[in-house]
Design a protein around this motif. Structure first.
Motif, PDB file in Angstrom:
ATOM      1  N   GLU A  46      10.619  -0.968  -6.169  1.00 42.14           N
ATOM      2  CA  GLU A  46       9.197  -0.734  -6.412  1.00 42.14           C
ATOM      3  C   GLU A  46       8.395  -0.996  -5.148  1.00 42.14           C
ATOM      4  O   GLU A  46       8.605  -2.022  -4.479  1.00 42.14           O
ATOM      5  CB  GLU A  46       8.720  -1.679  -7.529  1.00 42.14           C
ATOM      6  CG  GLU A  46       7.220  -1.705  -7.736  1.00 42.14           C
ATOM      7  CD  GLU A  46       6.777  -2.803  -8.692  1.00 42.14           C
ATOM      8  OE1 GLU A  46       5.973  -2.502  -9.592  1.00 42.14           O
ATOM      9  OE2 GLU A  46       7.231  -3.953  -8.531  1.00 42.14           O
ATOM     10  N   SER A  49       3.423  -2.831  -1.677  1.00 43.28           N
ATOM     11  CA  SER A  49       2.280  -2.599  -0.804  1.00 43.28           C
ATOM     12  C   SER A  49       2.702  -1.734   0.360  1.00 43.28           C
ATOM     13  O   SER A  49       3.882  -1.706   0.728  1.00 43.28           O
ATOM     14  CB  SER A  49       1.729  -3.943  -0.309  1.00 43.28           C
ATOM     15  OG  SER A  49       0.565  -3.770   0.465  1.00 43.28           O
ATOM     16  N   TYR A  59      -2.208   0.166   0.446  1.00 38.37           N
ATOM     17  CA  TYR A  59      -1.902   0.435  -0.958  1.00 38.37           C
ATOM     18  C   TYR A  59      -1.319  -0.833  -1.579  1.00 38.37           C
ATOM     19  O   TYR A  59      -0.560  -1.560  -0.927  1.00 38.37           O
ATOM     20  CB  TYR A  59      -0.883   1.570  -1.072  1.00 38.37           C
ATOM     21  CG  TYR A  59      -0.197   1.630  -2.424  1.00 38.37           C
ATOM     22  CD1 TYR A  59       1.039   1.028  -2.623  1.00 38.37           C
ATOM     23  CD2 TYR A  59      -0.811   2.263  -3.503  1.00 38.37           C
ATOM     24  CE1 TYR A  59       1.656   1.058  -3.859  1.00 38.37           C
ATOM     25  CE2 TYR A  59      -0.195   2.302  -4.737  1.00 38.37           C
ATOM     26  CZ  TYR A  59       1.044   1.693  -4.907  1.00 38.37           C
ATOM     27  OH  TYR A  59       1.650   1.723  -6.139  1.00 38.37           O
ATOM     28  N   TYR A  60      -1.701  -1.081  -2.836  1.00 37.90           N
ATOM     29  CA  TYR A  60      -1.118  -2.185  -3.594  1.00 37.90           C
ATOM     30  C   TYR A  60      -0.792  -1.698  -5.007  1.00 37.90           C
ATOM     31  O   TYR A  60      -1.609  -1.005  -5.627  1.00 37.90           O
ATOM     32  CB  TYR A  60      -2.086  -3.363  -3.697  1.00 37.90           C
ATOM     33  CG  TYR A  60      -2.459  -3.975  -2.372  1.00 37.90           C
ATOM     34  CD1 TYR A  60      -3.611  -3.581  -1.695  1.00 37.90           C
ATOM     35  CD2 TYR A  60      -1.645  -4.949  -1.796  1.00 37.90           C
ATOM     36  CE1 TYR A  60      -3.946  -4.139  -0.483  1.00 37.90           C
ATOM     37  CE2 TYR A  60      -1.968  -5.508  -0.580  1.00 37.90           C
ATOM     38  CZ  TYR A  60      -3.119  -5.098   0.078  1.00 37.90           C
ATOM     39  OH  TYR A  60      -3.448  -5.650   1.290  1.00 37.90           O
ATOM     40  N   VAL A  61       0.348  -2.084  -5.498  1.00 37.58           N
ATOM     41  CA  VAL A  61       0.645  -1.819  -6.895  1.00 37.58           C
ATOM     42  C   VAL A  61      -0.287  -2.683  -7.741  1.00 37.58           C
ATOM     43  O   VAL A  61      -0.704  -3.776  -7.311  1.00 37.58           O
ATOM     44  CB  VAL A  61       2.134  -2.115  -7.199  1.00 37.58           C
ATOM     45  CG1 VAL A  61       2.445  -3.580  -7.123  1.00 37.58           C
ATOM     46  CG2 VAL A  61       2.537  -1.523  -8.534  1.00 37.58           C
ATOM     47  N   ASP A  62      -0.649  -2.202  -8.910  1.00 31.70           N
ATOM     48  CA  ASP A  62      -1.655  -2.887  -9.716  1.00 31.70           C
ATOM     49  C   ASP A  62      -1.316  -4.353  -9.978  1.00 31.70           C
ATOM     50  O   ASP A  62      -2.205  -5.216  -9.997  1.00 31.70           O
ATOM     51  CB  ASP A  62      -1.839  -2.165 -11.055  1.00 31.70           C
ATOM     52  CG  ASP A  62      -2.626  -0.875 -10.921  1.00 31.70           C
ATOM     53  OD1 ASP A  62      -2.633  -0.076 -11.875  1.00 31.70           O
ATOM     54  OD2 ASP A  62      -3.233  -0.651  -9.848  1.00 31.70           O
ATOM     55  N   SER A  63      -0.051  -4.645 -10.160  1.00 28.58           N
ATOM     56  CA  SER A  63       0.347  -5.999 -10.549  1.00 28.58           C
ATOM     57  C   SER A  63       0.118  -7.050  -9.467  1.00 28.58           C
ATOM     58  O   SER A  63       0.161  -8.255  -9.756  1.00 28.58           O
ATOM     59  CB  SER A  63       1.817  -6.014 -10.968  1.00 28.58           C
ATOM     60  OG  SER A  63       2.650  -5.580  -9.910  1.00 28.58           O
ATOM     61  N   LYS A  65      -2.541  -6.604  -7.005  1.00 28.97           N
ATOM     62  CA  LYS A  65      -3.892  -6.475  -6.454  1.00 28.97           C
ATOM     63  C   LYS A  65      -4.660  -7.773  -6.625  1.00 28.97           C
ATOM     64  O   LYS A  65      -4.657  -8.387  -7.682  1.00 28.97           O
ATOM     65  CB  LYS A  65      -4.637  -5.326  -7.138  1.00 28.97           C
ATOM     66  CG  LYS A  65      -4.192  -3.952  -6.685  1.00 28.97           C
ATOM     67  CD  LYS A  65      -4.975  -2.854  -7.396  1.00 28.97           C
ATOM     68  CE  LYS A  65      -4.520  -1.487  -6.923  1.00 28.97           C
ATOM     69  NZ  LYS A  65      -5.206  -0.388  -7.656  1.00 28.97           N
ATOM     70  N   ASP A  90       7.134 -12.125 -10.056  1.00 27.14           N
ATOM     71  CA  ASP A  90       7.217 -11.653  -8.672  1.00 27.14           C
ATOM     72  C   ASP A  90       8.597 -11.909  -8.067  1.00 27.14           C
ATOM     73  O   ASP A  90       8.876 -11.469  -6.945  1.00 27.14           O
ATOM     74  CB  ASP A  90       6.161 -12.347  -7.804  1.00 27.14           C
ATOM     75  CG  ASP A  90       4.745 -11.987  -8.194  1.00 27.14           C
ATOM     76  OD1 ASP A  90       3.898 -12.901  -8.240  1.00 27.14           O
ATOM     77  OD2 ASP A  90       4.483 -10.796  -8.464  1.00 27.14           O
ATOM     78  N   HIS A 104       4.194   5.701  -1.208  1.00 27.40           N
ATOM     79  CA  HIS A 104       4.440   4.708  -2.246  1.00 27.40           C
ATOM     80  C   HIS A 104       5.848   4.805  -2.822  1.00 27.40           C
ATOM     81  O   HIS A 104       6.151   4.116  -3.794  1.00 27.40           O
ATOM     82  CB  HIS A 104       3.442   4.886  -3.393  1.00 27.40           C
ATOM     83  CG  HIS A 104       2.030   5.004  -2.953  1.00 27.40           C
ATOM     84  ND1 HIS A 104       1.043   5.578  -3.728  1.00 27.40           N
ATOM     85  CD2 HIS A 104       1.413   4.646  -1.802  1.00 27.40           C
ATOM     86  CE1 HIS A 104      -0.098   5.563  -3.071  1.00 27.40           C
ATOM     87  NE2 HIS A 104       0.098   5.017  -1.901  1.00 27.40           N
TER      88      HIS A 104
END
Length: 122
Positions: A46, A49, A59-63, A65, A90, A104
């Motif tokens: 996954e 960032s 860019y950051y994945v929502d989880s 941010k 995490d 991404h």
């Protein structure tokens, strides 16, 4: 040949912080978009960032941010991931990646580090 070497992983309690570092050698660092990915057993890698070659776009994945911050130092050929307020979810192996047109997705990156383990205990 591009080489990426990550450092900074480890064991931390929930709510703690870690800073991952990745050094690139073998090519001109500023020509690459850089990404941080993570992977747990049985799951796909996954993108956590990513940062553009100039550093202007991130860019950051929502989880993550609001908790993680990516940065790069083109003079030192390094990219960083500051991870705050860490959660047990995490926990993963974190990989640094370099791509000429990185985005991404893992397939957009040509070069990968060996990975560093991050473990967050509850």
């Amino acid at each position: 040949q591009v080489q990426l070497v990550e450092s900074g992983g480890g064991l931390v309690q929930a709510g703690g912080s870690l800073r991952l570092s990745c050094a690139l050698s073998g090519r001109t660092f500023r020509t690459y978009d850089m990404g941080w990915f993570r992977q747990t057993p049985g799951k796909e890698r996954e993108c956590v960032s990513a940062i553009s070659r100039s550093g202007a776009s991130t860019y950051y994945v929502d989880s993550v941010k609001g908790r993680f911050t990516i940065s790069r130092d083109n003079a030192k050929n390094m990219v960083f991931l500051q991870m705050n307020s860490l959660k047990p979810e995490d926990t993963a192996v974190y990989y640094c990646a370099a791509g000429l047109e990185g985005g991404h997705h893992a397939y957009e990156y040509e070069y990968w580090g060996q990975g560093t383990q991050v473990t967050v205990s509850s």
